[in-house]
Design a protein around this motif. Structure first.
Motif, PDB file in Angstrom:
ATOM      1  N   LYS A   4       0.813  -1.206   0.000  1.00 59.19           N
ATOM      2  CA  LYS A   4       0.000   0.000   0.000  1.00 59.19           C
ATOM      3  C   LYS A   4       0.857   1.271   0.000  1.00 59.19           C
ATOM      4  O   LYS A   4       0.346   2.376   0.143  1.00 59.19           O
ATOM      5  CB  LYS A   4      -0.933  -0.020   1.205  1.00 59.19           C
ATOM      6  N   THR A   5       2.153   1.076  -0.181  1.00 62.11           N
ATOM      7  CA  THR A   5       3.077   2.200  -0.163  1.00 62.11           C
ATOM      8  C   THR A   5       2.898   3.094  -1.383  1.00 62.11           C
ATOM      9  O   THR A   5       2.783   2.613  -2.507  1.00 62.11           O
ATOM     10  CB  THR A   5       4.537   1.704  -0.130  1.00 62.11           C
ATOM     11  N   VAL A   6       2.872   4.404  -1.128  1.00 58.42           N
ATOM     12  CA  VAL A   6       2.866   5.380  -2.217  1.00 58.42           C
ATOM     13  C   VAL A   6       4.139   6.221  -2.101  1.00 58.42           C
ATOM     14  O   VAL A   6       4.753   6.306  -1.035  1.00 58.42           O
ATOM     15  CB  VAL A   6       1.621   6.285  -2.188  1.00 58.42           C
ATOM     16  N   LYS A  11       1.217  11.950  -3.846  1.00 55.63           N
ATOM     17  CA  LYS A  11       0.523  10.777  -4.367  1.00 55.63           C
ATOM     18  C   LYS A  11      -0.498  10.266  -3.351  1.00 55.63           C
ATOM     19  O   LYS A  11      -1.580   9.791  -3.727  1.00 55.63           O
ATOM     20  CB  LYS A  11       1.532   9.670  -4.689  1.00 55.63           C
ATOM     21  N   ALA A  12      -0.164  10.381  -2.071  1.00 53.40           N
ATOM     22  CA  ALA A  12      -1.046   9.883  -1.017  1.00 53.40           C
ATOM     23  C   ALA A  12      -2.368  10.646  -0.970  1.00 53.40           C
ATOM     24  O   ALA A  12      -3.407  10.094  -0.626  1.00 53.40           O
ATOM     25  CB  ALA A  12      -0.349   9.978   0.340  1.00 53.40           C
ATOM     26  N   GLY A 164       0.597  -1.712   5.405  1.00 54.91           N
ATOM     27  CA  GLY A 164      -0.272  -0.768   6.092  1.00 54.91           C
ATOM     28  C   GLY A 164      -0.427  -0.988   7.585  1.00 54.91           C
ATOM     29  O   GLY A 164      -1.172  -0.260   8.243  1.00 54.91           O
ATOM     30  N   VAL A 187      -5.261   7.409   4.868  1.00 52.55           N
ATOM     31  CA  VAL A 187      -3.876   7.689   4.488  1.00 52.55           C
ATOM     32  C   VAL A 187      -3.042   7.772   5.759  1.00 52.55           C
ATOM     33  O   VAL A 187      -3.336   8.580   6.642  1.00 52.55           O
ATOM     34  CB  VAL A 187      -3.766   9.013   3.708  1.00 52.55           C
ATOM     35  N   GLN A 212      -5.440   2.274   3.432  1.00 53.30           N
ATOM     36  CA  GLN A 212      -5.373   2.135   1.973  1.00 53.30           C
ATOM     37  C   GLN A 212      -4.061   2.657   1.388  1.00 53.30           C
ATOM     38  O   GLN A 212      -3.554   2.126   0.415  1.00 53.30           O
ATOM     39  CB  GLN A 212      -6.536   2.888   1.300  1.00 53.30           C
ATOM     40  N   ARG A 213      -3.499   3.704   2.002  1.00 55.54           N
ATOM     41  CA  ARG A 213      -2.256   4.296   1.499  1.00 55.54           C
ATOM     42  C   ARG A 213      -1.320   4.598   2.670  1.00 55.54           C
ATOM     43  O   ARG A 213      -1.763   5.062   3.719  1.00 55.54           O
ATOM     44  CB  ARG A 213      -2.539   5.590   0.724  1.00 55.54           C
ATOM     45  N   PHE A 215       2.811   6.214   3.505  1.00 51.13           N
ATOM     46  CA  PHE A 215       4.036   6.789   2.960  1.00 51.13           C
ATOM     47  C   PHE A 215       4.960   7.235   4.083  1.00 51.13           C
ATOM     48  O   PHE A 215       4.538   7.432   5.218  1.00 51.13           O
ATOM     49  CB  PHE A 215       3.718   7.975   2.036  1.00 51.13           C
TER      50      PHE A 215
END
Length: 233
Positions: A4-6, A11-12, A164, A187, A212-213, A215
């Motif tokens: 799930k890395t952005v 981008k996140a 995540g 996020v 979901q995201r 970073f």
């Protein structure tokens, strides 16, 4: 394992728009998603509703969004140390919904768990209960509170992995865990991002299914809201 890395905060926050409702973790300046807030300021997103325990201080955290009048409505427990928050509320520039702190947390947690509403004794007989359904249980009156509906949850964690999974440190845990999974998209920004499987499963506070995201954050200031010292003996 789903990664799930952005790449970064830009981008996140892909998909944020004017008029959306955001949940933001933190208590004062402790555990706030600094990078996400800074990006919202940069993007100039307007007419947003923010669900957060408070709005930090004038020149940091959510105070930066208030300064630029990007927030249309604040849903919080108290005004705190933010003079601009107080000024906008009293002048009518800002719509403010003050909510008992435990109720605010439970409205987030209920959204996370998929419960549409719950009964609580907090606020019965006060302005908090006006216009809401009340009911008696075992001789005590309760108020029906609906779970929050938000587009994005922005949370800050100490450590996270590519799947995540999140770990929080000390009191920075605060409202962050109950906001994970409580919005359409969660996020998470973390101080340390690790490969999946690196975290001790017994130490994980929030499983990746709620995120979901994720970073790697940067340039954390971790300001102290009030610093009190004593004179040397």
């Amino acid at each position: 394992m789903i990664k799930k890395t952005v790449k970064d905060v830009r981008k996140a926050l892909d998909g944020v728009q004017n008029g959306m409702t955001f949940m933001l973790g933190g208590f004062g300046l402790c555990g706030i998603p600094e990078n996400a807030i800074a990006e919202l300021v940069r993007l100039g997103i307007r007419d947003i509703t923010c669900i957060s325990n408070n709005a930090g201080v004038d020149d940091f955290g959510l105070g930066l969004l208030l300064q630029k009048h990007q927030i249309k409505k604040m849903i919080s427990s108290y005004v705190g140390e933010n003079d601009e928050f107080e000024r906008q509320m009293l002048s009518g520039e800002l719509d403010v919904e003050l909510t008992p702190q435990g109720t605010l947390a439970e409205k987030c947690r209920s959204a996370q768990a998929g419960f549409p509403a719950f009964f609580t004794p907090a606020g019965f007989g006060t302005e908090v209960a006006e216009g809401k359904e009340t009911r008696e249980f075992n001789g005590k009156m309760y108020v029906l509170e609906k779970a929050y509906e938000a587009d994005f949850s922005f949370v800050k964690a100490w450590k996270g992995d590519e799947a995540g999974n999140l770990m929080f440190k000390g009191t920075a845990r605060n409202f962050n865990p109950c906001m994970c999974g409580a919005a359409k998209i969660t996020v998470a920004e973390v101080e340390e991002l690790l490969p999946a499987g690196s975290l001790d499963p017994n130490q994980i506070h929030v499983p990746g299914i709620f995120v979901q995201r994720i970073f790697q954050g940067e340039n954390y200031e971790k300001r102290i809201e009030q610093l009190t010292t004593r004179a040397k003996n």
